[in-house]
Write an enzyme that holds these catalytic residues in place. Sequence first.
Site, PDB file in Angstrom:
ATOM      1  N   LYS A 104      -7.975  25.081 136.999  1.00 27.13           N
ATOM      2  CA  LYS A 104      -8.194  23.681 136.651  1.00 27.13           C
ATOM      3  C   LYS A 104      -6.961  22.809 136.806  1.00 27.13           C
ATOM      4  CE  LYS A 104     -11.675  24.988 133.190  1.00 27.13           C
ATOM      5  NZ  LYS A 104     -12.056  24.920 131.753  1.00 27.13           N
ATOM      6  N   LYS A 184     -21.479  34.755 133.916  1.00 28.99           N
ATOM      7  CA  LYS A 184     -21.533  34.803 132.454  1.00 28.99           C
ATOM      8  C   LYS A 184     -22.411  33.680 131.908  1.00 28.99           C
ATOM      9  CE  LYS A 184     -18.394  33.997 128.545  1.00 28.99           C
ATOM     10  NZ  LYS A 184     -16.989  33.686 128.176  1.00 28.99           N
ATOM     11  N   LYS A 187     -21.260  28.640 127.344  1.00 30.47           N
ATOM     12  CA  LYS A 187     -21.539  27.500 126.475  1.00 30.47           C
ATOM     13  C   LYS A 187     -21.145  26.185 127.131  1.00 30.47           C
ATOM     14  CE  LYS A 187     -17.236  27.704 123.734  1.00 30.47           C
ATOM     15  NZ  LYS A 187     -16.587  28.816 124.439  1.00 30.47           N
TER      16      LYS A 187
END
Length: 321
Positions: A104, A184, A187
């Site tokens: 990032k 995965k 969230k």
Amino acid sequence: MTALSGITPSGRLTLGNHLGALRRFTDPDGFYFVANLHAMTTKHDPRRLAALTREFATLMLAAGVPEGTVFIQSDVPTHAQLAYLLECTSYVGELSRMIQYKEKGNRPMTRASLFTYPCLMAADILLYGAERVPVGGDQDQHVELARDIAIRFNREYGETFVVPQLNKAALATRVKDLANPTAKMSKSAADDAIGTIRLLDPPDVIRRQIMRAVTDSENEVRHDEANKPGVTNLLDILAACTDGDPVELAKSYATYGALKQDVADAVLAVIDPLQKEYARLTTDPGAIDQLLAQGRDRALDASTPRLQAATRAMGLAGSAP
């Protein structure tokens, strides 16, 4: 042994978070927190962060995490204070190798906190003398860095920190996205992502998502992660919810439909009591505040002496020892 773990409020908590984290937070002497400071390393909506922080803390309590162990990271200032001291003992090279920064960072308007937050994570761990850190596989690198920092600090400034050990989960860490079983269950996925089961989703939505889970065209139920990732994911979820063995469970099914029905039943059996307790807790916000205050005060009492010891060791409080 002291146990410690935190969860960053970067999205809605999922089934994977519950199986891999919340239900493992059982030590009455442990420290379990909502890592809201970690959610500020990238651009965020302050109102959403505040709402998710409260939701996470309430879900932790609803999941049965022991009273007095749950707190919100930003309520305990020792975390940020020790983080700066650890930044002063860390190297640019090792921080630049962290996966989150490599993925990032190095782009316009990258926040400095994205580069330095592994030091905050190390502070989270080292403040409490945590000997075991129950985290998912994507956090292994950060625990290893915390170990390196602790060893270096102890060598340069004197014995101050316990060197932690990684405590990996087994099946629960392998909960994958129902629509993309090679990834995965996250969230951070979009709120309308069809492959993610969120802990506060209505039961009919959860059942529908499981029944629509990606499998394959063979219609043979067996545990084979390389060749049958969708079926294997369903078996792993069923095993995690029922404390079974996924390979043995596979022998009980002749069709994918029957497997999905049982997975849906098992998941709802796990989530239903959690949702009911969450609903009960939210009717009394004052009680939640009181429980979080207990966790905050206990965390401050436990972490302040080690922060003071680190401060003295580095020569910042009076004369160095």
